[in-house]
Design an enzyme around this catalytic site. Structure first.
Site, short mmCIF file in Angstrom:
data_model
loop_
_atom_site.label_atom_id
_atom_site.label_comp_id
_atom_site.label_asym_id
_atom_site.label_seq_id
_atom_site.Cartn_x
_atom_site.Cartn_y
_atom_site.Cartn_z
N MET A 148 -12.03 4.80 -0.46
CA MET A 148 -12.70 5.01 0.84
C MET A 148 -13.32 6.40 0.80
O MET A 148 -12.85 7.34 1.44
CB MET A 148 -11.67 4.87 1.97
CG MET A 148 -11.27 3.41 2.21
SD MET A 148 -9.74 3.26 3.13
CE MET A 148 -8.57 3.42 1.79
N SER A 150 0.83 -1.20 0.00
CA SER A 150 0.00 0.00 0.00
C SER A 150 0.87 1.25 0.00
O SER A 150 1.67 1.48 0.90
CB SER A 150 -0.91 0.02 1.22
OG SER A 150 -1.55 1.27 1.30
N ASP A 152 -4.72 3.84 -1.83
CA ASP A 152 -5.80 4.15 -0.89
C ASP A 152 -6.31 5.58 -1.06
O ASP A 152 -5.66 6.53 -0.65
CB ASP A 152 -5.30 3.98 0.55
CG ASP A 152 -5.17 2.52 0.96
OD1 ASP A 152 -6.16 1.77 0.80
OD2 ASP A 152 -4.08 2.15 1.45
N GLY A 187 -9.00 3.91 7.20
CA GLY A 187 -8.64 5.30 7.50
C GLY A 187 -7.16 5.53 7.70
O GLY A 187 -6.64 6.58 7.30
N HIS A 217 -8.37 1.48 -3.95
CA HIS A 217 -9.32 1.23 -2.85
C HIS A 217 -9.95 2.57 -2.49
O HIS A 217 -9.31 3.41 -1.87
CB HIS A 217 -8.54 0.62 -1.67
CG HIS A 217 -9.34 0.39 -0.44
ND1 HIS A 217 -8.74 0.12 0.79
CD2 HIS A 217 -10.68 0.38 -0.21
CE1 HIS A 217 -9.69 -0.05 1.70
NE2 HIS A 217 -10.88 0.12 1.13
N ASP A 253 -7.02 -6.52 3.95
CA ASP A 253 -6.36 -5.21 4.00
C ASP A 253 -6.39 -4.69 5.43
O ASP A 253 -7.46 -4.47 5.99
CB ASP A 253 -7.10 -4.25 3.06
CG ASP A 253 -6.46 -2.86 2.99
OD1 ASP A 253 -5.36 -2.69 3.55
OD2 ASP A 253 -7.07 -1.97 2.36
N GLY A 254 -5.18 -4.48 5.98
CA GLY A 254 -5.06 -3.88 7.31
C GLY A 254 -4.31 -4.76 8.28
O GLY A 254 -4.76 -5.86 8.59
N GLY A 255 -3.15 -4.29 8.72
CA GLY A 255 -2.39 -5.01 9.75
C GLY A 255 -1.76 -6.31 9.26
O GLY A 255 -1.40 -7.17 10.07
N GLY A 312 -0.82 1.19 9.55
CA GLY A 312 -0.12 0.91 10.79
C GLY A 312 -0.99 0.50 11.97
O GLY A 312 -0.54 0.54 13.11
N HIS A 338 -1.29 -1.11 -4.21
CA HIS A 338 -2.55 -0.70 -3.59
C HIS A 338 -2.55 0.81 -3.37
O HIS A 338 -1.61 1.36 -2.81
CB HIS A 338 -2.69 -1.46 -2.26
CG HIS A 338 -4.01 -1.34 -1.59
ND1 HIS A 338 -5.11 -2.07 -1.97
CD2 HIS A 338 -4.42 -0.58 -0.54
CE1 HIS A 338 -6.13 -1.77 -1.17
NE2 HIS A 338 -5.74 -0.86 -0.29
N MET A 357 -8.79 8.40 0.06
CA MET A 357 -9.62 8.77 1.22
C MET A 357 -10.07 10.22 1.06
O MET A 357 -9.32 11.06 0.60
CB MET A 357 -8.81 8.64 2.51
CG MET A 357 -8.21 7.27 2.73
SD MET A 357 -7.49 7.14 4.36
CE MET A 357 -6.58 5.60 4.20
N MET A 397 -11.86 -5.85 5.06
CA MET A 397 -11.01 -4.97 5.88
C MET A 397 -10.72 -5.67 7.21
O MET A 397 -11.63 -6.10 7.91
CB MET A 397 -11.70 -3.64 6.18
CG MET A 397 -11.88 -2.69 5.00
SD MET A 397 -10.37 -2.08 4.24
CE MET A 397 -9.44 -1.42 5.61
C1 DX5 Z 1 -6.36 1.46 5.66
C2 DX5 Z 1 -5.92 1.16 4.26
C3 DX5 Z 1 -4.87 0.13 4.14
C4 DX5 Z 1 -3.55 0.52 4.77
C5 DX5 Z 1 -2.91 -0.73 5.28
O1 DX5 Z 1 -7.54 2.20 5.61
O2 DX5 Z 1 -7.02 0.69 3.49
O3 DX5 Z 1 -4.65 -0.22 2.78
O4 DX5 Z 1 -2.66 1.12 3.90
O5 DX5 Z 1 -1.77 -0.37 5.98
P1 DX5 Z 1 -1.09 -1.40 6.99
O6 DX5 Z 1 -0.65 -2.58 6.18
O7 DX5 Z 1 0.03 -0.64 7.57
O8 DX5 Z 1 -2.15 -1.79 8.00
ZN ZN Z 2 -6.61 -0.14 1.46
#
Ligand code: DX5
Ligand code: ZN
Length: 218
Positions: free
Chosen positions: A63, A5, A30, A137, A61, A170-172, A140, A28, A32, A132
């Site tokens: 958002m 990402s 993002d 949002g 993606h 996606d996420g963590g 990290g 990826h 927002m 998700m």
């Molecule tokens: C969060 C994003 C993710 C984010 C993931 O809203 O959609 O794509 O970049 O970042 P990590 O891998 O650090 O959780």
């Molecule tokens: Zn994302």
């Protein structure tokens, strides 16, 4: 598939940062809007600039509120996959149709608290399902293992022929969590901080890919 990402990259050097992950499967991106999520990143003009230099296909993606307004433009700009949030769409099937007509795969994203069952009726119109594993949002954040049953259920529906989607998480996602996500049945792994926070992003990608593959065998 591993999708680093760009959210965790250095925004002042986006071209270089895109090139640093040339051995990834997707990049990826993002988007927002500070309304659907409490953060603001980049939009279509920046996507077009990155698309022009990225060695790998873009996975956008969105958002954002009213994604039907923008999603087809990302597809037309050359994204491989454009994902919109189920919670933000009034007519998801129409958005999927427009994204596909513009030449991209269409993705549907679900926040951690959004049940898969509520959206099964529209999923036949989509190519990817983004589950998700953090609240959207910010990068990290900590992986939410409680979402894994949703990944497992999606895998089951794909394996039994009820759905034809790539299952994306996606996420963590990092070295500590990717095996659980792979074992639950994810096909595509988004990783922001785990790739861009590493000294050598190429090695991080290879490591994550190997762990996911091993978790499938084991
Ligand atoms: C969060 C994003 C993710 C984010 C993931 O809203 O959609 O794509 O970049 O970042 P990590 O891998 O650090 O959780
Ligand atoms: Zn994302």
């Amino acid at each position: 598939m591993i999708a680093p990402s760009l959210l965790s990259a250095d925004f002042a050097r986006l071209a270089e940062e895109a090139r640093r992950v040339a051995d990834a499967d997707w990049l990826h991106f993002d988007v927002m809007d500070a309304h659907f999520v409490p953060n603001l990143t980049f939009g279509l003009p920046v996507m077009q600039a990155v698309q022009a230099v990225s060695p790998v296909p873009l996975d956008c993606h969105l958002m954002i509120e009213a994604p039907e307004r923008w999603a087809p433009d990302y597809a037309e700009a050359g994204a491989r996959n454009v994902t919109v949030h189920a919670e933000a769409c009034t007519d998801p099937r129409a958005v999927a149709r427009d994204i596909r007509a513009a030449g991209a795969l269409a993705g549907l994203a679900l926040k951690p608290g959004t049940p898969l069952e509520d959206h099964l009726d529209v999923l036949p119109d989509f190519d990817t399902l983004l589950v998700m594993t953090v609240e959207p949002g910010f990068g990290g954040q900590e992986f939410m293992a409680e979402v894994l049953p949703k990944v497992r259920r999606a895998r089951e529906l794909v394996d039994t022929g009820h759905l034809t989607v790539l299952v994306e998480v996606d996420g963590g996602i990092n070295a500590d969590t990717i095996e659980a996500a792979a074992a639950a049945g994810a096909d595509v792994f988004v990783a922001g901080s785990a790739v861009y926070g590493a000294e050598d992003p190429s090695r991080a990608i290879a490591g994550l890919r190997a762990q996911a593959a091993a978790a499938l065998v084991g």
